[in-house]
Scaffold this motif. Structure first.
Motif, PDB file in Angstrom:
ATOM      1  N   ALA A 186      26.160  43.287  43.435  1.00 35.96           N
ATOM      2  CA  ALA A 186      26.775  41.961  43.508  1.00 35.96           C
ATOM      3  C   ALA A 186      27.509  41.799  44.839  1.00 35.96           C
ATOM      4  O   ALA A 186      28.048  42.759  45.391  1.00 35.96           O
ATOM      5  CB  ALA A 186      27.741  41.763  42.349  1.00 35.96           C
ATOM      6  N   VAL A 187      27.525  40.563  45.355  1.00 40.07           N
ATOM      7  CA  VAL A 187      28.199  40.260  46.614  1.00 40.07           C
ATOM      8  C   VAL A 187      29.102  39.045  46.396  1.00 40.07           C
ATOM      9  O   VAL A 187      28.634  37.987  45.965  1.00 40.07           O
ATOM     10  CB  VAL A 187      27.191  39.961  47.747  1.00 40.07           C
ATOM     11  CG1 VAL A 187      27.926  39.646  49.049  1.00 40.07           C
ATOM     12  CG2 VAL A 187      26.233  41.137  47.943  1.00 40.07           C
ATOM     13  N   TYR A 188      30.383  39.190  46.690  1.00 36.12           N
ATOM     14  CA  TYR A 188      31.308  38.066  46.579  1.00 36.12           C
ATOM     15  C   TYR A 188      31.083  37.107  47.744  1.00 36.12           C
ATOM     16  O   TYR A 188      30.892  37.530  48.882  1.00 36.12           O
ATOM     17  CB  TYR A 188      32.755  38.560  46.589  1.00 36.12           C
ATOM     18  CG  TYR A 188      33.169  39.257  45.309  1.00 36.12           C
ATOM     19  CD1 TYR A 188      33.829  38.554  44.299  1.00 36.12           C
ATOM     20  CD2 TYR A 188      32.887  40.603  45.107  1.00 36.12           C
ATOM     21  CE1 TYR A 188      34.203  39.193  43.120  1.00 36.12           C
ATOM     22  CE2 TYR A 188      33.254  41.245  43.932  1.00 36.12           C
ATOM     23  CZ  TYR A 188      33.906  40.535  42.944  1.00 36.12           C
ATOM     24  OH  TYR A 188      34.267  41.163  41.770  1.00 36.12           O
ATOM     25  N   SER A 189      31.123  35.818  47.454  1.00 33.91           N
ATOM     26  CA  SER A 189      30.959  34.809  48.497  1.00 33.91           C
ATOM     27  C   SER A 189      32.197  34.778  49.379  1.00 33.91           C
ATOM     28  O   SER A 189      33.267  35.291  48.996  1.00 33.91           O
ATOM     29  CB  SER A 189      30.762  33.429  47.867  1.00 33.91           C
ATOM     30  OG  SER A 189      31.983  32.984  47.272  1.00 33.91           O
ATOM     31  N   PRO A 190      32.103  34.165  50.563  1.00 29.54           N
ATOM     32  CA  PRO A 190      33.306  34.035  51.400  1.00 29.54           C
ATOM     33  C   PRO A 190      34.448  33.341  50.665  1.00 29.54           C
ATOM     34  O   PRO A 190      35.613  33.740  50.800  1.00 29.54           O
ATOM     35  CB  PRO A 190      32.804  33.203  52.589  1.00 29.54           C
ATOM     36  CG  PRO A 190      31.346  33.518  52.680  1.00 29.54           C
ATOM     37  CD  PRO A 190      30.894  33.680  51.260  1.00 29.54           C
ATOM     38  N   GLU A 191      34.131  32.324  49.869  1.00 29.76           N
ATOM     39  CA  GLU A 191      35.166  31.591  49.138  1.00 29.76           C
ATOM     40  C   GLU A 191      35.814  32.474  48.070  1.00 29.76           C
ATOM     41  O   GLU A 191      37.045  32.472  47.903  1.00 29.76           O
ATOM     42  CB  GLU A 191      34.566  30.344  48.493  1.00 29.76           C
ATOM     43  CG  GLU A 191      34.044  29.305  49.469  1.00 29.76           C
ATOM     44  CD  GLU A 191      32.706  29.676  50.123  1.00 29.76           C
ATOM     45  OE1 GLU A 191      32.384  29.116  51.196  1.00 29.76           O
ATOM     46  OE2 GLU A 191      31.991  30.552  49.564  1.00 29.76           O
ATOM     47  N   GLN A 192      35.004  33.231  47.334  1.00 28.83           N
ATOM     48  CA  GLN A 192      35.543  34.123  46.307  1.00 28.83           C
ATOM     49  C   GLN A 192      36.391  35.226  46.933  1.00 28.83           C
ATOM     50  O   GLN A 192      37.462  35.568  46.418  1.00 28.83           O
ATOM     51  CB  GLN A 192      34.393  34.741  45.500  1.00 28.83           C
ATOM     52  CG  GLN A 192      33.658  33.763  44.610  1.00 28.83           C
ATOM     53  CD  GLN A 192      32.365  34.352  44.062  1.00 28.83           C
ATOM     54  OE1 GLN A 192      31.627  35.038  44.768  1.00 28.83           O
ATOM     55  NE2 GLN A 192      32.078  34.073  42.799  1.00 28.83           N
ATOM     56  N   THR A 193      35.917  35.762  48.048  1.00 25.88           N
ATOM     57  CA  THR A 193      36.660  36.825  48.738  1.00 25.88           C
ATOM     58  C   THR A 193      38.012  36.307  49.212  1.00 25.88           C
ATOM     59  O   THR A 193      39.047  36.965  49.034  1.00 25.88           O
ATOM     60  CB  THR A 193      35.855  37.358  49.925  1.00 25.88           C
ATOM     61  OG1 THR A 193      34.591  37.844  49.464  1.00 25.88           O
ATOM     62  CG2 THR A 193      36.589  38.475  50.641  1.00 25.88           C
ATOM     63  N   ALA A 194      38.010  35.120  49.793  1.00 23.97           N
ATOM     64  CA  ALA A 194      39.266  34.536  50.283  1.00 23.97           C
ATOM     65  C   ALA A 194      40.231  34.261  49.136  1.00 23.97           C
ATOM     66  O   ALA A 194      41.442  34.497  49.253  1.00 23.97           O
ATOM     67  CB  ALA A 194      38.977  33.254  51.059  1.00 23.97           C
ATOM     68  N   GLU A 195      39.720  33.773  48.020  1.00 21.89           N
ATOM     69  CA  GLU A 195      40.579  33.473  46.874  1.00 21.89           C
ATOM     70  C   GLU A 195      41.234  34.744  46.343  1.00 21.89           C
ATOM     71  O   GLU A 195      42.440  34.768  46.049  1.00 21.89           O
ATOM     72  CB  GLU A 195      39.767  32.796  45.774  1.00 21.89           C
ATOM     73  CG  GLU A 195      40.613  32.347  44.592  1.00 21.89           C
ATOM     74  CD  GLU A 195      39.798  31.716  43.471  1.00 21.89           C
ATOM     75  OE1 GLU A 195      40.419  31.114  42.568  1.00 21.89           O
ATOM     76  OE2 GLU A 195      38.555  31.844  43.482  1.00 21.89           O
ATOM     77  N   ILE A 196      40.453  35.804  46.230  1.00 25.39           N
ATOM     78  CA  ILE A 196      41.004  37.078  45.755  1.00 25.39           C
ATOM     79  C   ILE A 196      42.010  37.627  46.759  1.00 25.39           C
ATOM     80  O   ILE A 196      43.080  38.131  46.389  1.00 25.39           O
ATOM     81  CB  ILE A 196      39.861  38.078  45.492  1.00 25.39           C
ATOM     82  CG1 ILE A 196      39.074  37.651  44.243  1.00 25.39           C
ATOM     83  CG2 ILE A 196      40.402  39.498  45.327  1.00 25.39           C
ATOM     84  CD1 ILE A 196      37.806  38.436  43.998  1.00 25.39           C
ATOM     85  N   GLY A 197      41.698  37.517  48.036  1.00 23.21           N
ATOM     86  CA  GLY A 197      42.618  37.992  49.068  1.00 23.21           C
ATOM     87  C   GLY A 197      43.935  37.249  49.052  1.00 23.21           C
ATOM     88  O   GLY A 197      45.011  37.856  49.161  1.00 23.21           O
ATOM     89  N   ARG A 198      43.890  35.939  48.910  1.00 25.16           N
ATOM     90  CA  ARG A 198      45.128  35.149  48.866  1.00 25.16           C
ATOM     91  C   ARG A 198      45.953  35.486  47.631  1.00 25.16           C
ATOM     92  O   ARG A 198      47.189  35.528  47.684  1.00 25.16           O
ATOM     93  CB  ARG A 198      44.802  33.653  48.911  1.00 25.16           C
ATOM     94  CG  ARG A 198      44.310  33.175  50.274  1.00 25.16           C
ATOM     95  CD  ARG A 198      44.284  31.659  50.350  1.00 25.16           C
ATOM     96  NE  ARG A 198      43.316  31.085  49.427  1.00 25.16           N
ATOM     97  CZ  ARG A 198      42.058  30.784  49.739  1.00 25.16           C
ATOM     98  NH1 ARG A 198      41.621  30.999  50.979  1.00 25.16           N
ATOM     99  NH2 ARG A 198      41.238  30.256  48.858  1.00 25.16           N
ATOM    100  N   TRP A 199      45.263  35.736  46.508  1.00 21.82           N
ATOM    101  CA  TRP A 199      45.960  36.125  45.281  1.00 21.82           C
ATOM    102  C   TRP A 199      46.684  37.458  45.477  1.00 21.82           C
ATOM    103  O   TRP A 199      47.847  37.614  45.092  1.00 21.82           O
ATOM    104  CB  TRP A 199      44.946  36.214  44.133  1.00 21.82           C
ATOM    105  CG  TRP A 199      45.507  36.803  42.880  1.00 21.82           C
ATOM    106  CD1 TRP A 199      46.222  36.177  41.901  1.00 21.82           C
ATOM    107  CD2 TRP A 199      45.420  38.185  42.486  1.00 21.82           C
ATOM    108  NE1 TRP A 199      46.578  37.065  40.920  1.00 21.82           N
ATOM    109  CE2 TRP A 199      46.100  38.302  41.246  1.00 21.82           C
ATOM    110  CE3 TRP A 199      44.824  39.306  43.042  1.00 21.82           C
ATOM    111  CZ2 TRP A 199      46.207  39.516  40.578  1.00 21.82           C
ATOM    112  CZ3 TRP A 199      44.930  40.521  42.380  1.00 21.82           C
ATOM    113  CH2 TRP A 199      45.612  40.612  41.158  1.00 21.82           C
ATOM    114  N   ALA A 200      46.003  38.435  46.077  1.00 21.20           N
ATOM    115  CA  ALA A 200      46.619  39.739  46.325  1.00 21.20           C
ATOM    116  C   ALA A 200      47.820  39.600  47.252  1.00 21.20           C
ATOM    117  O   ALA A 200      48.877  40.220  47.036  1.00 21.20           O
ATOM    118  CB  ALA A 200      45.592  40.707  46.914  1.00 21.20           C
ATOM    119  N   LEU A 201      47.681  38.778  48.275  1.00 22.54           N
ATOM    120  CA  LEU A 201      48.773  38.560  49.221  1.00 22.54           C
ATOM    121  C   LEU A 201      49.972  37.930  48.528  1.00 22.54           C
ATOM    122  O   LEU A 201      51.122  38.356  48.719  1.00 22.54           O
ATOM    123  CB  LEU A 201      48.281  37.672  50.364  1.00 22.54           C
ATOM    124  CG  LEU A 201      49.286  37.382  51.481  1.00 22.54           C
ATOM    125  CD1 LEU A 201      49.607  38.660  52.252  1.00 22.54           C
ATOM    126  CD2 LEU A 201      48.731  36.305  52.425  1.00 22.54           C
TER     127      LEU A 201
END
Length: 405
Positions: A186-201
């Motif tokens: 599976a590969v996360y899309s740029p949008e999904q990756t950014a959303e997860i990154g912002r949540w972690a931040l």
């Protein structure tokens, strides 16, 4: 009995570690093949291609140079750390300092040291499942606790921020992020990756991102470095990578971790006591790999893509199997839940482990059961093997499972 002999001979810490299921399956397949059985193995996660010639040539030259016959800095040859920094800018689109790079003995050492550098007993790590079999063991060795967050076939094996948030507690210290994924592809899309990154931040959660399959994506999927799309994460992110998958160099044992200065210093101190420097000949080979172009990599990726499409088509034709098309890495991860409870050659299938055993015994094909990566009900098949073996192996599985009652 003396007091010393009544104590366990092996520490509880190491006794709790499970053997790597993927390596165990691969070893069993190779042993059966050596005994004369026509076993086809889908277990190992390693390219079947030789390491490109220009990399081997660099290693041969390095072996002849006495400078490589001595200890070198534990953190890695300065030239390799510089090459990793340059490669990160080229492939991931952001700058890192060579001083923020630690060269490790393969990606596995980077995984362990990343967790060891930031985790304490009582911490929790959110672990999207299905996951690579080594992650939970490395987490547990630190005294921290892996918290599985499962995404099944209906989600394409991609967890959501809502799922991560539901699993977050005051003890959550880190998130393991792997895209492209082993075992699912599976590969996360740029949008999904950014959303997860912002949540972690937002929640002050460390991200340990495993990017070892970055160059192996297919169709319209793209690899998205989480630090590029959320640059503010750089101070609480550890990037894991290596040459193994991209350059067909699994046996050379060169990986690395990139992170904040204090974390890299701590991990370097640990490595100085564990292994010291990575073999210099392998480091020189890695410099050649990272400094060269990606032409050989593209040839391998094209072959993997062809095999991927063949495998998905053949697996999808089996009654009771669901298979989302993997978008990255070199694994297919079919759901076999539709086969649980059915009987194959007198054996009632109670789990994917049962099914994998029947497939090995009756079809002489080695696959890894889902229990190695999380919940039962799945199989992992690597398509990093020859086209002919792939067709023969999956064909045997098709023929066997056509008998399921």
């Amino acid at each position: 009995m003396s007091e010393s002999t009544s104590r366990p001979r092996v520490s509880a810490r190491l006794a709790a570690i499970a053997e790597s299921a993927t390596l165990a399956v691969d070893a069993k397949a190779k042993a059966l093949k050596a005994a004369g059985r026509p076993v086809i193995g889908f277990g190992a996660g390693e390219p079947d291609f030789p390491t490109p010639g220009y990399i081997v040539d660099a290693a041969v030259a390095a072996a002849k140079d006495p400078v490589n016959h001595r200890y070198t800095p534990a953190a890695g040859l300065p030239a390799l750390r510089e090459a990793v920094a340059a490669k990160t800018l080229r492939d991931s689109g952001y700058e890192v300092s060579p001083g923020s790079v630690l060269v490790t003995n393969g990606g596995k050492q980077a995984v362990y040291q990343a967790f060891a550098a930031i985790l304490d007993p009582g911490d929790e790590v959110l672990l999207p499942a299905p996951y690579w079999t080594t992650y939970p063991e490395a987490i547990s060795l630190t005294g921290a606790r892996p918290v599985e967050v499962f995404a099944g076939v209906e989600q394409g094996y991609l967890v959501t921020v809502e799922q991560l948030e539901a699993a977050r507690t005051p003890q959550t210290k880190a998130l393991l992020f792997c895209s492209p994924s082993n075992p699912t592809g599976a590969v996360y899309s740029p949008e999904q990756t950014a959303e997860i990154g912002r949540w972690a931040l937002e929640h002050g959660i460390w991200v340990i991102t495993d990017e070892i399959y970055e160059h192996l994506t297919y169709d319209h999927a793209v690899f998205t470095p989480i630090v590029r799309v959320v640059p503010e994460l750089a101070d609480t992110t550890i990037v894991l990578n290596g040459v193994a998958k991209t350059y067909a160099m699994t046996g050379w044992r060169v990986g690395w971790m990139i992170g904040p200065a204090d974390v890299i210093k701590a991990a370097t101190n640990l490595q100085s006591h564990l292994t010291s420097n990575v073999a210099n000949v392998s480091q020189r080979a890695a410099i050649a790999a990272l400094s060269g172009d990606l032409a050989a990599v593209e040839q391998m990726r094209t072959a993997f893509d062809r095999r991927r499409r063949t495998m998905v088509e053949m697996l999808a034709a089996i009654d009771g199997v669901q298979i989302p098309a993997p978008q990255g890495a070199f694994y297919a991860y079919p759901s076999v839940e539709g086969l649980i409870g059915r009987t194959v050659r007198g054996v009632t299938i109670g789990s994917s482990a049962d099914l994998a055993a029947v497939i090995l015994d009756e079809a002489e094909v080695a696959v890894v059961p889902g229990e190695a990566f999380g919940p039962s009900g799945y199989l992992r098949l690597s398509y990093a093997l020859s086209d002919d073996d792939l067709v023969e192996g999956v064909g045997r599985i098709q023929k066997l499972l056509a008998e399921a009652e």
